[in-house]
Design a protein around this motif. Structure first.
Motif, PDB file in Angstrom:
ATOM      1  N   GLU A 161       0.850  -1.209   0.000  1.00 42.67           N
ATOM      2  CA  GLU A 161       0.000   0.000   0.000  1.00 42.67           C
ATOM      3  C   GLU A 161       0.878   1.248   0.000  1.00 42.67           C
ATOM      4  OE1 GLU A 161      -3.258   0.365  -0.054  1.00 42.67           O
ATOM      5  OE2 GLU A 161      -4.142  -1.545   0.524  1.00 42.67           O
ATOM      6  N   LEU A 162       1.888   1.267   0.864  1.00 34.27           N
ATOM      7  CA  LEU A 162       2.755   2.441   0.980  1.00 34.27           C
ATOM      8  C   LEU A 162       3.594   2.648  -0.271  1.00 34.27           C
ATOM      9  CD1 LEU A 162       3.954   1.997   4.670  1.00 34.27           C
ATOM     10  CD2 LEU A 162       2.215   3.561   3.821  1.00 34.27           C
ATOM     11  N   THR A 163       4.068   1.552  -0.865  1.00 32.58           N
ATOM     12  CA  THR A 163       4.869   1.656  -2.088  1.00 32.58           C
ATOM     13  C   THR A 163       4.067   2.281  -3.218  1.00 32.58           C
ATOM     14  OG1 THR A 163       6.189  -0.283  -1.482  1.00 32.58           O
ATOM     15  CG2 THR A 163       6.160   0.333  -3.810  1.00 32.58           C
ATOM     16  N   GLN A 164       2.798   1.898  -3.318  1.00 29.52           N
ATOM     17  CA  GLN A 164       1.936   2.458  -4.352  1.00 29.52           C
ATOM     18  C   GLN A 164       1.737   3.959  -4.148  1.00 29.52           C
ATOM     19  OE1 GLN A 164      -1.970   0.699  -4.506  1.00 29.52           O
ATOM     20  NE2 GLN A 164      -2.447   1.562  -6.493  1.00 29.52           N
ATOM     21  N   LEU A 165       1.508   4.360  -2.888  1.00 33.58           N
ATOM     22  CA  LEU A 165       1.336   5.784  -2.591  1.00 33.58           C
ATOM     23  C   LEU A 165       2.601   6.566  -2.917  1.00 33.58           C
ATOM     24  CD1 LEU A 165      -0.517   5.648   0.868  1.00 33.58           C
ATOM     25  CD2 LEU A 165      -1.516   6.176  -1.355  1.00 33.58           C
ATOM     26  N   ARG A 166       3.748   6.049  -2.515  1.00 26.51           N
ATOM     27  CA  ARG A 166       5.008   6.763  -2.713  1.00 26.51           C
ATOM     28  C   ARG A 166       5.352   6.864  -4.199  1.00 26.51           C
ATOM     29  NH1 ARG A 166       9.806   5.598  -0.772  1.00 26.51           N
ATOM     30  NH2 ARG A 166      10.247   7.624   0.140  1.00 26.51           N
ATOM     31  N   THR A 167       5.056   5.807  -4.972  1.00 24.21           N
ATOM     32  CA  THR A 167       5.345   5.839  -6.403  1.00 24.21           C
ATOM     33  C   THR A 167       4.540   6.935  -7.095  1.00 24.21           C
ATOM     34  OG1 THR A 167       5.830   3.466  -6.422  1.00 24.21           O
ATOM     35  CG2 THR A 167       5.305   4.492  -8.531  1.00 24.21           C
ATOM     36  N   GLN A 168       3.260   7.033  -6.753  1.00 22.82           N
ATOM     37  CA  GLN A 168       2.411   8.066  -7.349  1.00 22.82           C
ATOM     38  C   GLN A 168       2.894   9.466  -6.978  1.00 22.82           C
ATOM     39  OE1 GLN A 168      -1.287   6.646  -5.640  1.00 22.82           O
ATOM     40  NE2 GLN A 168      -1.948   5.747  -7.580  1.00 22.82           N
ATOM     41  N   LEU A 169       3.274   9.646  -5.716  1.00 29.72           N
ATOM     42  CA  LEU A 169       3.760  10.958  -5.283  1.00 29.72           C
ATOM     43  C   LEU A 169       5.090  11.312  -5.941  1.00 29.72           C
ATOM     44  CD1 LEU A 169       2.889  10.895  -1.478  1.00 29.72           C
ATOM     45  CD2 LEU A 169       2.070  12.562  -3.139  1.00 29.72           C
ATOM     46  N   LEU A 170       5.970  10.325  -6.071  1.00 31.12           N
ATOM     47  CA  LEU A 170       7.273  10.578  -6.701  1.00 31.12           C
ATOM     48  C   LEU A 170       7.119  10.993  -8.161  1.00 31.12           C
ATOM     49  CD1 LEU A 170       9.497   7.721  -5.230  1.00 31.12           C
ATOM     50  CD2 LEU A 170       9.975  10.167  -5.097  1.00 31.12           C
ATOM     51  N   ASP A 171       6.186  10.360  -8.867  1.00 32.37           N
ATOM     52  CA  ASP A 171       5.970  10.710 -10.273  1.00 32.37           C
ATOM     53  C   ASP A 171       5.594  12.185 -10.414  1.00 32.37           C
ATOM     54  OD1 ASP A 171       6.539   8.154 -11.051  1.00 32.37           O
ATOM     55  OD2 ASP A 171       4.449   7.507 -11.238  1.00 32.37           O
ATOM     56  N   PHE A 172       4.702  12.633  -9.537  1.00 35.02           N
ATOM     57  CA  PHE A 172       4.234  14.010  -9.667  1.00 35.02           C
ATOM     58  C   PHE A 172       5.251  15.027  -9.167  1.00 35.02           C
ATOM     59  CE2 PHE A 172      -0.097  13.006 -10.893  1.00 35.02           C
ATOM     60  CZ  PHE A 172      -0.423  14.135 -11.638  1.00 35.02           C
ATOM     61  N   THR A 173       5.947  14.696  -8.078  1.00 36.48           N
ATOM     62  CA  THR A 173       6.932  15.665  -7.596  1.00 36.48           C
ATOM     63  C   THR A 173       8.080  15.803  -8.586  1.00 36.48           C
ATOM     64  OG1 THR A 173       8.096  16.417  -5.623  1.00 36.48           O
ATOM     65  CG2 THR A 173       8.406  14.118  -6.232  1.00 36.48           C
ATOM     66  N   SER A 174       8.370  14.739  -9.335  1.00 36.49           N
ATOM     67  CA  SER A 174       9.408  14.813 -10.373  1.00 36.49           C
ATOM     68  C   SER A 174       9.005  15.788 -11.469  1.00 36.49           C
ATOM     69  CB  SER A 174       9.655  13.430 -10.976  1.00 36.49           C
ATOM     70  OG  SER A 174      10.086  12.521 -10.002  1.00 36.49           O
ATOM     71  N   LEU A 175       7.722  15.741 -11.881  1.00 40.08           N
ATOM     72  CA  LEU A 175       7.238  16.663 -12.908  1.00 40.08           C
ATOM     73  C   LEU A 175       7.245  18.099 -12.409  1.00 40.08           C
ATOM     74  CD1 LEU A 175       4.248  14.601 -14.367  1.00 40.08           C
ATOM     75  CD2 LEU A 175       6.452  15.052 -15.460  1.00 40.08           C
ATOM     76  N   ILE A 176       6.849  18.285 -11.151  1.00 45.48           N
ATOM     77  CA  ILE A 176       6.822  19.640 -10.588  1.00 45.48           C
ATOM     78  C   ILE A 176       8.231  20.205 -10.493  1.00 45.48           C
ATOM     79  CG2 ILE A 176       6.380  20.954  -8.468  1.00 45.48           C
ATOM     80  CD1 ILE A 176       3.917  19.219  -8.048  1.00 45.48           C
ATOM     81  N   GLU A 177       9.192  19.382 -10.070  1.00 50.83           N
ATOM     82  CA  GLU A 177      10.570  19.862  -9.957  1.00 50.83           C
ATOM     83  C   GLU A 177      11.195  20.087 -11.332  1.00 50.83           C
ATOM     84  OE1 GLU A 177      12.690  17.312  -7.295  1.00 50.83           O
ATOM     85  OE2 GLU A 177      11.363  17.779  -5.610  1.00 50.83           O
TER      86      GLU A 177
END
Length: 459
Positions: A161-177
């Motif tokens: 569950e946590l891995t799925q949440l972190r993967t989704q957040l990482l994808d978006f923070t990468s685009l924002i950065e």
């Protein structure tokens, strides 16, 4: 965290004398070390045998045979710790266990610290931190509910569950950065509406996980059941009947129970924590009893189930019905327990909603069994599947609360059209707290040492 490369050893079975005991060795060179004390009838060395095999032989100290044993061989990385590992199964004599440990230490091993085998498994990537903690919960499990939750977490249900949440957040923070690198060109790589939808979903998931802690904590430490009612209705007698022992003082004098008494009982594979409370009455001149009565109301508010006891031979039915209206407002299962029915011989009153009723005699074993069955039917743990993720660890709960606060700031920032650098900071903070649970963001010896120090030696 830097891992000690020493060969460690410990008895992995419970302390004391038993039929057999298992002594575990782990670390590079542990197989050759064991060869110095193990002698096979074939004359072959343990280092000559194939991995994942078991071999009969003797442990010897010089020319003296200490014991006949079975030795299991595991080669890295296919072992519990991820290192070369030896497990010696010997007879359960305390003397034999100590003699073998002493021999291994003389040959170069050292005694393992509490939880050091599991700590090495974590550091070698065999499991994440939440799975490692589930090992301790599994060992400590004393009920079907605790066992089910620990097995699910140890198999990685929570981690997934946590891995799925972190993967989704990482994808978006990468685009924002990435946007920040092109800030002068006013380019937007991350769709803000999609990010808002994702943030809402993640916020709900984190909230659901955090909210599950109350249920998980109850399953782990015992579902709290408050026994309340007026003085002398049989609360202490009932607790004694449930425990099958004289735990609480029983007296005809009102106000005997002045503080709460708590005892844990395993009913049909689930722990229940029964709380005997002070008798409820409006007028008392005893200050200590008054404090006890106040605590009775507090326990009723916090309990998962409330047993409201009333005397069938003494209480007016109108008063009981009036009381049930108050109990309806608790918004939790309430069982109206009419006592002394061996004298009154009445049929249970009609109830509705969260309030149910049962009439018993606290002195009749058959009635106590009926009550136990009624209580276990109220909390149906069969509805918890092997795939349900329920938080049971206070450290995980605190990290989820911090992650929830971070993602809430992301949502607020999106609503207020904040710039990407502020959003990225809050997303990364959320990632940090989620990573704390699995160990991805923990790098200090102090934190890991505190977690694994709670394990038993040998695990």
């Amino acid at each position: 965290m830097n891992m000690d490369k020493a060969i460690i050893c410990a008895v992995s079975t419970p302390p004391g004398c038993g039929g057999i005991a298992v002594i575990r060795l782990s670390g590079e060179g542990c197989i050759k070390l064991a060869d110095r004390v193990f002698f096979s009838p074939s004359g072959k060395k343990l280092s000559d045998f194939s991995p994942q095999t078991i071999h009969f032989g003797e442990i010897r100290s010089g020319n003296t045979t200490v014991d006949e044993v079975l030795v299991s061989i595991f080669h890295a990385p296919h072992s519990y710790t991820g290192e070369d590992t030896i497990e010696i199964t010997c007879h359960g004599s305390i003397y034999i266990q100590q003699q073998i440990l002493q021999l291994l230490i003389e040959k170069g091993a050292r005694s393992a610290l509490p939880g050091e085998f599991t700590q090495r498994a974590f550091l070698n990537g065999k499991m994440d931190l939440s799975q490692a903690e589930a090992v301790a919960d599994l060992i400590a499990s004393t009920s079907a509910g605790m066992h089910k939750l620990a097995m699910n977490q140890m198999r990685g249900g929570f981690s997934a569950e946590l891995t799925q949440l972190r993967t989704q957040l990482l994808d978006f923070t990468s685009l924002i950065e990435l946007e920040l690198d092109f800030s002068e060109e006013d380019v937007e790589f991350a769709d803000r509406s999609q990010l808002r939808d994702l943030a809402d979903k993640i916020n709900k998931k984190i909230t659901d996980l955090a909210d599950s802690f109350s249920a998980g904590n109850a399953i782990k430490n015992g579902i709290p059941v408050a026994i309340i009612g007026k003085p002398n209705v049989g609360k202490s007698t009932l607790l004694n009947g449930l425990l099958n022992e004289e735990r609480a003082i029983v007296s005809d004098i009102p106000g005997t129970t002045r503080d709460t008494i708590e005892e844990t009982i395993n009913l049909n594979g689930q722990l229940f924590r029964f709380i005997d409370t002070a008798g409820l009455r409006q007028n008392t001149n005893d200050q200590i009893e008054a404090i006890g009565i106040q605590r009775s109301f507090e326990k009723a508010e916090k309990a998962a189930i409330v047993l409201y006891l009333f005397d069938l031979t003494n209480e007016d039915i109108a008063d009981v019905v009036s009381t049930s209206q108050w109990l309806h407002k608790l918004q939790k299962p309430v069982l109206m327990v009419g006592t002394k029915n061996d004298i009154a011989r009445k049929s249970p009153m009609h109830t509705s909603g969260n309030v149910m009723s049962i009439y018993i005699s606290c002195k009749e074993p058959a009635d106590i069994e009926r009550l136990k069955n009624k209580i276990t039917s109220i909390i149906d743990l069969k509805s918890i599947s092997n795939h349900d993720v329920i938080v049971t660890n206070i450290r995980h709960y605190e990290a989820l609360c911090n992650a929830q606060a971070s993602i809430a700031r992301v949502i607020e920032g999106l609503n207020n059209n904040l710039s990407g650098d502020f959003l990225s900071q809050d997303i990364r903070e959320c990632l940090h707290y989620l990573g704390e649970i699995t160990g991805g963001e923990i790098a200090t010896d102090e934190v890991l040492g505190n977690i694994f120090s709670k394990f038993c030696i040998g695990k």
